[in-house]
Design a protein around this motif. Structure first.
Motif, PDB file in Angstrom:
ATOM      1  N   ASP A 101       0.860  -1.186   0.000  1.00 31.97           N
ATOM      2  CA  ASP A 101       0.000   0.000   0.000  1.00 31.97           C
ATOM      3  C   ASP A 101       0.898   1.239   0.000  1.00 31.97           C
ATOM      4  O   ASP A 101       1.990   1.226   0.584  1.00 31.97           O
ATOM      5  CB  ASP A 101      -0.902  -0.023   1.237  1.00 31.97           C
ATOM      6  CG  ASP A 101      -1.916   1.108   1.206  1.00 31.97           C
ATOM      7  OD1 ASP A 101      -2.260   1.575   0.101  1.00 31.97           O
ATOM      8  OD2 ASP A 101      -2.362   1.523   2.295  1.00 31.97           O
ATOM      9  N   MET A 127      -0.253   4.559   0.955  1.00 35.53           N
ATOM     10  CA  MET A 127      -0.597   5.504   2.015  1.00 35.53           C
ATOM     11  C   MET A 127      -0.717   4.779   3.352  1.00 35.53           C
ATOM     12  O   MET A 127      -1.719   4.112   3.616  1.00 35.53           O
ATOM     13  CB  MET A 127      -1.912   6.230   1.681  1.00 35.53           C
ATOM     14  CG  MET A 127      -1.856   6.963   0.356  1.00 35.53           C
ATOM     15  SD  MET A 127      -0.455   8.125   0.314  1.00 35.53           S
ATOM     16  CE  MET A 127      -0.437   8.573  -1.415  1.00 35.53           C
ATOM     17  N   ASN A 133       5.547   5.289   4.663  1.00 36.06           N
ATOM     18  CA  ASN A 133       4.615   5.062   3.563  1.00 36.06           C
ATOM     19  C   ASN A 133       5.246   4.219   2.455  1.00 36.06           C
ATOM     20  O   ASN A 133       6.445   3.904   2.478  1.00 36.06           O
ATOM     21  CB  ASN A 133       4.060   6.387   3.019  1.00 36.06           C
ATOM     22  CG  ASN A 133       5.151   7.248   2.374  1.00 36.06           C
ATOM     23  OD1 ASN A 133       6.018   6.756   1.667  1.00 36.06           O
ATOM     24  ND2 ASN A 133       5.084   8.558   2.638  1.00 36.06           N
ATOM     25  N   THR A 192      -3.050   0.826  -4.904  1.00 33.80           N
ATOM     26  CA  THR A 192      -3.385   2.243  -4.864  1.00 33.80           C
ATOM     27  C   THR A 192      -4.705   2.516  -5.577  1.00 33.80           C
ATOM     28  O   THR A 192      -5.085   1.794  -6.497  1.00 33.80           O
ATOM     29  CB  THR A 192      -2.278   3.092  -5.523  1.00 33.80           C
ATOM     30  OG1 THR A 192      -2.631   4.480  -5.447  1.00 33.80           O
ATOM     31  CG2 THR A 192      -2.094   2.711  -6.987  1.00 33.80           C
ATOM     32  N   ALA A 193      -5.363   3.561  -5.125  1.00 38.02           N
ATOM     33  CA  ALA A 193      -6.557   4.047  -5.810  1.00 38.02           C
ATOM     34  C   ALA A 193      -6.250   5.364  -6.513  1.00 38.02           C
ATOM     35  O   ALA A 193      -7.126   5.946  -7.156  1.00 38.02           O
ATOM     36  CB  ALA A 193      -7.693   4.243  -4.810  1.00 38.02           C
ATOM     37  N   GLU A 194      -4.996   5.840  -6.395  1.00 32.65           N
ATOM     38  CA  GLU A 194      -4.592   7.128  -6.958  1.00 32.65           C
ATOM     39  C   GLU A 194      -3.841   6.916  -8.276  1.00 32.65           C
ATOM     40  O   GLU A 194      -2.722   6.398  -8.289  1.00 32.65           O
ATOM     41  CB  GLU A 194      -3.690   7.882  -5.968  1.00 32.65           C
ATOM     42  CG  GLU A 194      -4.356   8.252  -4.670  1.00 32.65           C
ATOM     43  CD  GLU A 194      -5.393   9.349  -4.875  1.00 32.65           C
ATOM     44  OE1 GLU A 194      -5.238  10.122  -5.842  1.00 32.65           O
ATOM     45  OE2 GLU A 194      -6.331   9.419  -4.069  1.00 32.65           O
ATOM     46  N   LYS A 195      -4.436   7.277  -9.372  1.00 33.81           N
ATOM     47  CA  LYS A 195      -3.798   7.130 -10.679  1.00 33.81           C
ATOM     48  C   LYS A 195      -2.519   7.963 -10.770  1.00 33.81           C
ATOM     49  O   LYS A 195      -1.532   7.567 -11.408  1.00 33.81           O
ATOM     50  CB  LYS A 195      -4.766   7.562 -11.791  1.00 33.81           C
ATOM     51  CG  LYS A 195      -5.866   6.558 -12.073  1.00 33.81           C
ATOM     52  CD  LYS A 195      -5.296   5.342 -12.768  1.00 33.81           C
ATOM     53  CE  LYS A 195      -6.420   4.380 -13.166  1.00 33.81           C
ATOM     54  NZ  LYS A 195      -5.880   3.168 -13.808  1.00 33.81           N
ATOM     55  N   LYS A 196      -2.502   9.129 -10.130  1.00 39.72           N
ATOM     56  CA  LYS A 196      -1.344  10.012 -10.203  1.00 39.72           C
ATOM     57  C   LYS A 196      -0.113   9.404  -9.532  1.00 39.72           C
ATOM     58  O   LYS A 196       1.015   9.794  -9.825  1.00 39.72           O
ATOM     59  CB  LYS A 196      -1.672  11.365  -9.562  1.00 39.72           C
ATOM     60  CG  LYS A 196      -2.739  12.149 -10.317  1.00 39.72           C
ATOM     61  CD  LYS A 196      -3.010  13.473  -9.630  1.00 39.72           C
ATOM     62  CE  LYS A 196      -4.076  14.269 -10.369  1.00 39.72           C
ATOM     63  NZ  LYS A 196      -4.376  15.558  -9.698  1.00 39.72           N
ATOM     64  N   ALA A 197      -0.352   8.495  -8.591  1.00 40.29           N
ATOM     65  CA  ALA A 197       0.772   7.897  -7.867  1.00 40.29           C
ATOM     66  C   ALA A 197       1.491   6.824  -8.686  1.00 40.29           C
ATOM     67  O   ALA A 197       2.609   6.427  -8.345  1.00 40.29           O
ATOM     68  CB  ALA A 197       0.274   7.286  -6.555  1.00 40.29           C
ATOM     69  N   GLU A 198       0.886   6.348  -9.767  1.00 41.54           N
ATOM     70  CA  GLU A 198       1.450   5.237 -10.504  1.00 41.54           C
ATOM     71  C   GLU A 198       2.800   5.576 -11.134  1.00 41.54           C
ATOM     72  O   GLU A 198       3.742   4.774 -11.085  1.00 41.54           O
ATOM     73  CB  GLU A 198       0.470   4.777 -11.590  1.00 41.54           C
ATOM     74  CG  GLU A 198      -0.784   4.126 -11.028  1.00 41.54           C
ATOM     75  CD  GLU A 198      -1.713   3.612 -12.106  1.00 41.54           C
ATOM     76  OE1 GLU A 198      -1.341   3.740 -13.304  1.00 41.54           O
ATOM     77  OE2 GLU A 198      -2.777   3.077 -11.776  1.00 41.54           O
ATOM     78  N   THR A 216      -5.444  -2.094  -8.427  1.00 41.51           N
ATOM     79  CA  THR A 216      -6.273  -0.928  -8.122  1.00 41.51           C
ATOM     80  C   THR A 216      -7.264  -1.234  -7.012  1.00 41.51           C
ATOM     81  O   THR A 216      -7.872  -2.305  -6.978  1.00 41.51           O
ATOM     82  CB  THR A 216      -7.048  -0.497  -9.385  1.00 41.51           C
ATOM     83  OG1 THR A 216      -6.112  -0.268 -10.442  1.00 41.51           O
ATOM     84  CG2 THR A 216      -7.848   0.772  -9.133  1.00 41.51           C
TER      85      THR A 216
END
Length: 566
Positions: A62, A64, A69, A92-98, A111
């Motif tokens: 994960d 977050m 982290n 992750t659920a955050e696309k920007k973090a990929e 996801t």
């Protein structure tokens, strides 16, 4: 808190997730197929990875979480030599973090929320398979002792560097440990392995931070594909490093370099670097050789001679010349015998010097082809002159070290005698002094058997090698041929003349005659005659002659014999 299922012989998965619900869902999906470990934050996850680094197949991480982290975990793992081999799938659920996670080394993504169980299992299975495949390849591509690449992988990566980095001039470096088998024999394999490991460490350190790569190509040979401005300093560095391992063991490195210019492939570069490295084998004048254009021309010339040998034999491009040997203990000196010497008249290259092709063919194991040709020509010539002039002139032919150890040698020689109906006494065999130092016991045995068949053995170039006086008396020889170096300065140098007298004394002790080679002046001939030397060969009497010119000497000798009788 870290929890674990019972350990079975199944792949191990670590789930690092601070939300208990998510851990439970992933556990429910994975536990049927894998042994699952759990961690509630990044710090616990890293601790678990360290504890199970040898058995862990994959981490589901994960991003977050409290304490540490997922991004921090990725950064830490990327820099850790012991952990970086473990693949990580980011949750992750955050696309920007990929993108950031990918840049930090993440292998894939799952996801949130976890709705397609089959996709999760498929992604985990695929990444484990890819990772294990890479680890197998990694294990196969490295030499386990030095940690350098193995030869096959090395050339594959060298080709890739050449294809994708056209702007880099990568040089080929070949480095050898001189007489490494002796280092192992005298000091033990463990010490030899220490030398190899030290060189592996030093080479990796030297290439660190560069585009260079290296491999252990053979037991005692290393290849480097690299950029360097001072290869002498590089060799000195490696030499100093291995010297530090032991003050009592002399370890010598040698290096050949070929600069990566033009369109040369890595294979071509390393062939030429190896040639350069071999040129300093056993030489203490220098340990480093740079392959240059002149060396390239010589190599092409040598390869041309090797390629043309078969055609030269077939087309009879080789001609046998004969240099007479005279008995100088009678007046006037009499023709006693002759030495058969080969010459090569190449249809395109002209006369090829024996100094070019004889050492080349000896080095490449082809000298027996030329020698067998000369033997046949010489045997036929003895028979021809006997038939033509009723005069038998003994001829000496060269017997190389390779022929000495040929099990068919005796049959080959006896077949020649039978074919041309000549005597073994008329077919003398010359063996260089240095040959007696290689495998003396076997050579003495072979020579002894040849003498039983009646062949006379001449030790050629006596005084140029290292025969010890306390063993020479046991060597089976019939004639000593004194090396021409003793003759060259005999008129001006009294020490040289004294050495000649000593050689004559040795021959007298052995009960064998001496042939002095390279006699060019009347003064040299007179000194040798007065000292008791029996036979002389050299330009004073005649240069080597083709058979048709040599016949004039035979005719002259026949006429002189008639005059002595009348």
């Amino acid at each position: 808190m870290i929890q674990s299922t019972a350990i079975h012989r199944r792949r191990q998965v670590l789930v690092v997730e601070d939300q208990e619900l998510n851990r439970d869902i992933l556990g429910m999906i994975l536990e049927e197929y894998y042994d699952v470990l759990y961690a509630e934050n990044g710090a616990e996850g890293v601790a678990c990875m360290r504890e199970h680094r040898e058995t862990l197949s994959i981490v589901l991480l994960d991003l977050m979480m409290p304490v540490m982290n997922g991004f921090e975990v990725l950064e830490l793992v990327r820099e850790d030599e012991e952990l970086r081999h473990i693949p990580i799938i980011v949750l992750t659920a955050e696309k920007k973090a990929e993108l950031k996670a990918l840049q930090l080394g993440a292998a894939d993504f799952i996801t949130k929320p976890f709705d397609m169980h089959e996709i999760i299992l498929a992604r985990v299975g695929r990444i484990i398979e890819l990772s294990e495949g890479r680890r197998l390849i990694s294990a196969a591509e490295r030499d386990p002792l030095t940690g350098l690449y193995n030869r096959g992988f090395f050339f594959e990566y060298a080709d890739q560097i050449r294809r994708y980095h056209h702007d880099l001039r990568m040089d080929a470096v070949v480095m050898n440990i001189e007489r490494f088998h002796s280092v192992n024999d005298f000091n033990g394999r463990e010490f030899g392995d220490r030398i190899l490991r030290r060189l592996g460490d030093e080479i990796r350190d030297c290439l660190s931070g560069t585009e260079g790569i290296a491999c252990r190509a053979e037991a005692d040979q290393f290849f480097l594909f690299c950029q360097c401005t001072d290869y002498r300093a590089m060799l000195d560095r490696f030499q100093q490093s291995v010297n530090e391992l032991s003050k009592r063991v002399a370890i010598r490195l040698r290096m050949g370099v070929c600069f990566g210019t033009g369109d040369r492939t890595p294979g071509m570069l390393f062939d030429r670097a190896r040639t350069a490295c071999n040129m300093v084998r056993g030489s203490y004048k220098g340990h480093l050789m740079i392959y240059d254009e002149e060396m390239h021309k010589r190599e092409l010339y040598s390869q041309r001679l090797l390629n043309d040998l078969g055609q030269a034999i077939e087309e009879r491009q080789f001609t046998v010349y004969y240099q007479p040997k005279y008995d100088i203990q009678c007046h006037p000196p009499r023709l006693n015998s002759a030495e058969a010497l080969v010459r090569w008249k190449h249809p395109e290259l002209g006369m090829v010097s024996p100094g070019d092709f004889i050492p080349l063919f000896e080095k490449n194991g082809l000298i027996h082809v030329v020698d067998n040709y000369v033997w046949g020509e010489a045997a036929a010539q003895i028979a021809e002159w006997r038939s033509k002039y009723d005069f038998t002139l003994p001829l000496s032919v060269n017997l190389s070290r390779m022929e000495v150890f040929d099990p068919a040698l005796e049959k080959t020689l006896l077949r020649l005698l039978e074919r041309y109906k000549i005597s073994s006494k008329d077919f003398k065999l010359e063996v260089t002094e240095s040959a007696y130092t290689d495998d003396a016991d076997q050579l003495v045995s072979v020579i002894g058997q040849l003498r039983e068949y009646g062949f006379e053995i001449e030790m050629d170039d006596f005084g140029s090698g290292y025969s010890s006086l306390n063993t020479i008396s046991s060597l089976p020889i019939d004639v000593l041929k004194m090396d021409m170096k003793f003759i060259q300065n005999v008129e001006e140098d009294s020490k040289n003349f004294r050495l000649i007298e000593l050689i004559l004394d040795i021959a007298g002790y052995l009960g064998v005659p001496v042939v002095a080679e390279g006699v060019e002046t009347a003064k040299q001939m007179e000194l040798l005659q007065n000292a008791g030397c029996e036979y002389v060969q050299g330009y004073y009497f005649s240069r080597p002659l083709p058979a048709e010119e040599f016949e004039k000497l035979i005719i002259k000798e026949i006429e002189a014999a008639k005059e002595r009788k009348s």
